[in-house]
Write a protein that holds these residues in place. Structure first.
Motif, PDB file in Angstrom:
ATOM      1  N   GLN A  68       0.827  -1.209   0.000  1.00  0.00           N
ATOM      2  CA  GLN A  68       0.000   0.000   0.000  1.00  0.00           C
ATOM      3  C   GLN A  68       0.862   1.261   0.000  1.00  0.00           C
ATOM      4  OE1 GLN A  68      -3.597   0.155   0.001  1.00  0.00           O
ATOM      5  NE2 GLN A  68      -3.100  -1.876  -0.794  1.00  0.00           N
ATOM      6  N   ASN A 124      -7.306   1.923   3.729  1.00  0.00           N
ATOM      7  CA  ASN A 124      -6.114   2.410   3.031  1.00  0.00           C
ATOM      8  C   ASN A 124      -6.280   3.878   2.626  1.00  0.00           C
ATOM      9  OD1 ASN A 124      -7.610   2.385   0.665  1.00  0.00           O
ATOM     10  ND2 ASN A 124      -6.478   0.701  -0.290  1.00  0.00           N
ATOM     11  N   SER A 125      -5.304   4.390   1.900  1.00  0.00           N
ATOM     12  CA  SER A 125      -5.271   5.833   1.639  1.00  0.00           C
ATOM     13  C   SER A 125      -6.435   6.304   0.769  1.00  0.00           C
ATOM     14  CB  SER A 125      -3.932   6.226   1.008  1.00  0.00           C
ATOM     15  OG  SER A 125      -3.669   5.392  -0.095  1.00  0.00           O
ATOM     16  N   THR A 126      -7.087   5.359   0.078  1.00  0.00           N
ATOM     17  CA  THR A 126      -8.269   5.754  -0.683  1.00  0.00           C
ATOM     18  C   THR A 126      -9.559   5.235  -0.038  1.00  0.00           C
ATOM     19  OG1 THR A 126      -7.782   3.936  -2.217  1.00  0.00           O
ATOM     20  CG2 THR A 126      -7.133   6.147  -2.892  1.00  0.00           C
ATOM     21  N   VAL A 181     -10.434   2.188   1.600  1.00  0.00           N
ATOM     22  CA  VAL A 181     -10.940   0.825   1.453  1.00  0.00           C
ATOM     23  C   VAL A 181     -10.239  -0.094   2.470  1.00  0.00           C
ATOM     24  CG1 VAL A 181     -11.291  -1.111  -0.133  1.00  0.00           C
ATOM     25  CG2 VAL A 181     -11.298   1.232  -1.018  1.00  0.00           C
ATOM     26  N   ASN A 220     -10.452  -8.821  -2.822  1.00  0.00           N
ATOM     27  CA  ASN A 220     -10.206  -8.033  -1.610  1.00  0.00           C
ATOM     28  C   ASN A 220     -10.483  -8.830  -0.341  1.00  0.00           C
ATOM     29  OD1 ASN A 220      -9.281  -5.553  -0.523  1.00  0.00           O
ATOM     30  ND2 ASN A 220     -11.370  -4.998   0.026  1.00  0.00           N
ATOM     31  N   PHE A 268      -3.839  -6.168   3.874  1.00  0.00           N
ATOM     32  CA  PHE A 268      -3.105  -4.915   4.121  1.00  0.00           C
ATOM     33  C   PHE A 268      -3.745  -4.091   5.242  1.00  0.00           C
ATOM     34  CE2 PHE A 268      -5.939  -3.962   0.445  1.00  0.00           C
ATOM     35  CZ  PHE A 268      -6.676  -2.898   0.955  1.00  0.00           C
ATOM     36  N   VAL A 325      -1.897  10.284  -3.604  1.00  0.00           N
ATOM     37  CA  VAL A 325      -2.725   9.106  -3.366  1.00  0.00           C
ATOM     38  C   VAL A 325      -3.995   9.470  -2.592  1.00  0.00           C
ATOM     39  CG1 VAL A 325      -2.792   6.673  -2.824  1.00  0.00           C
ATOM     40  CG2 VAL A 325      -0.600   7.759  -3.196  1.00  0.00           C
TER      41      VAL A 325
HETATM   42  C1  LIG Z   1      -7.064   0.537  -1.592  1.00  0.00           C
HETATM   43  O1  LIG Z   1      -7.544  -0.789  -1.648  1.00  0.00           O
HETATM   44  C2  LIG Z   1      -8.381  -1.081  -2.763  1.00  0.00           C
HETATM   45  C3  LIG Z   1      -8.823  -2.517  -2.606  1.00  0.00           C
HETATM   46  O2  LIG Z   1      -7.717  -3.374  -2.655  1.00  0.00           O
HETATM   47  C4  LIG Z   1      -7.626  -0.844  -4.055  1.00  0.00           C
HETATM   48  O3  LIG Z   1      -8.497  -1.032  -5.130  1.00  0.00           O
HETATM   49  C5  LIG Z   1      -7.065   0.576  -4.076  1.00  0.00           C
HETATM   50  O4  LIG Z   1      -6.259   0.743  -5.217  1.00  0.00           O
HETATM   51  C6  LIG Z   1      -6.223   0.799  -2.830  1.00  0.00           C
HETATM   52  N1  LIG Z   1      -5.711   2.150  -2.821  1.00  0.00           N
HETATM   53  C7  LIG Z   1      -4.433   2.400  -3.082  1.00  0.00           C
HETATM   54  C8  LIG Z   1      -4.034   3.818  -3.074  1.00  0.00           C
HETATM   55  O5  LIG Z   1      -3.633   1.523  -3.318  1.00  0.00           O
END
Ligand SMILES: *[C@@H]1O[C@H](CO)[C@@H](O)[C@H](O)[C@H]1NC(C)=O
Ligand SMILES: *[C@@H]1O[C@H](CO)[C@@H](O)[C@H](O)[C@H]1NC(C)=O
Ligand SMILES: *[C@@H]1O[C@H](CO)[C@@H](O)[C@H](O)[C@H]1NC(C)=O
Length: 381
Positions: free
Chosen positions: A143, A174-176, A178, A195, A200, A276
């Motif tokens: 990540q 995570n940073s977006t 999820v 997923n 992570f 990100v």
């Molecule tokens: C966060 O996790 C989702 C699910 O795995 C993924 O699609 C997305 O790209 C991730 N965000 C980053 C910045 O990697």
């Protein structure tokens, strides 16, 4: 002076669908918090801070946190003079930190505890808890985001002593915005079944003899309906482990503490502006607009981490610390959304979560691949 009073905010998983976080009734969660806070105030736990100081626990914490900070800065090649720490202005308003310290600042000033330690009474665990995760310190995997080093010290609410040898489960998005390990509407792309197998930003550490667990992770992103937060859950003292660095137990587990930790809005804004994070299209809920946090505006309650920036830019990383008071005599059933196995993630058919079918989705259907006789947790209350 930075203040160390701390409250972890609990989450409750319910079947009602609210905004984009299915299985999560924010109102009910807030109501639970309100009743928990009442009993916290009644118990006058602010005395704990004084006792920790008198017993030298605080001095040890100052030394440990200072040593960790120096070590991380050295490892990351950060020699710049500027570090910034949060101040003590009210928690849910956006504010500029005004405590600017440099590398020569006396650690006892930087890491000192100004206030009370406060606990969250037991509440349940939020909708995206996954059991069977790995015992590991570094949760980053592949990540991307802003490095976050977190020093968490568990303190017993009855004795005000550190709580050693307790496994602390830790998870965040995570940073977006999820979470790994869960396929559900509101949690990223529901068509991405892989997923479920992802791990992570989830992991478990055992507290050491000083009651401390340290995690290396990333600053969490955000998702619709909730302010930026991290989930923490302490496992019972008699928890045992498997050979593969996991805790034993399946869907049914108990905890003496489940809660959430929060971050200053200033810090969130800094991070959210960076690469990100700034690609996240979900709506940002501020601390001030978080219905759970809004209940907690009391002088002696502080569910926010203390922190310093490791370098001059937030993307250099963040070192954060928090004291968490738990009632180790308590035991609450927790109901995970899924379970990690050697073959990947398996949804808990009884978690009350929609299995990727969106709101009103097939929450109660048994997924394929659940071994026969698999224990199941109680349905969420
Ligand atoms: C966060 O996790 C989702 C699910 O795995 C993924 O699609 C997305 O790209 C991730 N965000 C980053 C910045 O990697
Ligand atoms: C920092 O902010 C706090 C709270 O607003 C205030 O009490 C304190 O005096 C400020 N310190 C400085 C050095 O400005
Ligand atoms: C770890 O070992 C346990 C017990 O053998 C097993 O049930 C579990 O699936 C394993 N977990 C992982 C992630 O390999």
């Amino acid at each position: 002076m930075v203040q160390l009073s701390t409250l972890l905010t609990g989450a409750v998983g319910l079947a009602t669908v609210v905004s984009a976080h299915p299985g999560h009734d924010v109102k009910a969660e807030a109501a639970e918090r309100a009743s928990a806070l009442k009993s916290i105030r009644a118990r006058g736990l602010s005395q704990c801070a004084t006792q920790l100081k008198a017993r030298g626990v605080e001095a040890e914490s100052v030394a440990r946190r200072d040593a960790s900070l120096q070590k991380i800065r050295q490892a990351r090649g950060l020699t710049g003079p500027l570090l910034k720490a949060r101040d003590t202005t009210p928690l849910t308003t956006s504010h500029e930190s005004n405590l600017t310290v440099d590398i020569d600042t006396d650690p006892s000033v930087l890491f000192a505890s100004g206030g009370a330690c406060v606990l969250a009474e037991d509440v349940t665990q939020g909708p995206y808890y996954v059991t069977g995760e790995l015992i590991r310190k570094n949760l980053v995997e592949d990540q991307e985001g802003v490095p976050l080093y977190l020093d968490i010290q568990l303190v017993d609410s009855e004795t005000c002593e550190p709580v050693p040898d307790v496994y602390l489960d830790f998870w965040h998005c995570n940073s977006t915005g999820v979470y790994s390990g869960v396929v559900a509407s509101g949690n990223g792309d529901t068509s991405d079944e892989t997923n479920l197998d992802a791990t992570f930003l989830r992991g478990i550490q055992k507290t050491d003899t000083s009651g401390v667990a340290e995690f290396e992770t990333l600053f969490p992103g955000h998702y619709t309906g909730r302010a930026t937060h991290i989930h923490v859950l302490s496992h019972p003292a008699d928890t045992t482990t498997n050979d593969n660095d996991t805790l034993s137990g399946l869907y049914t587990t108990t905890s003496s503490h489940v809660g959430q930790i929060f971050f200053d809005q200033d810090l969130i804004s800094l991070v959210e502006a960076s690469d990100v994070y700034n690609t996240n299209t979900q709506e940002l809920t501020t601390n001030a607009d978080d219905s759970i946090l809004s209940q907690e505006l009391a002088d002696d309650i502080d569910p926010f981490v203390e922190y310093v920036l490791l370098g001059e830019d937030v993307t250099d990383g963040i070192f954060a610390w928090i004291n968490v008071v738990i009632d180790s005599s308590q035991s609450t059933d927790v109901t995970p959304a899924a379970y990690l196995t050697e073959d990947g993630g398996v949804e808990n058919p009884n978690s009350g979560m929609g299995g990727g079918g969106g709101p009103g989705g097939p929450g109660g259907e048994a997924p394929t691949g659940v071994p026969t006789g698999f224990p199941t947790g109680a349905p969420p209350s």
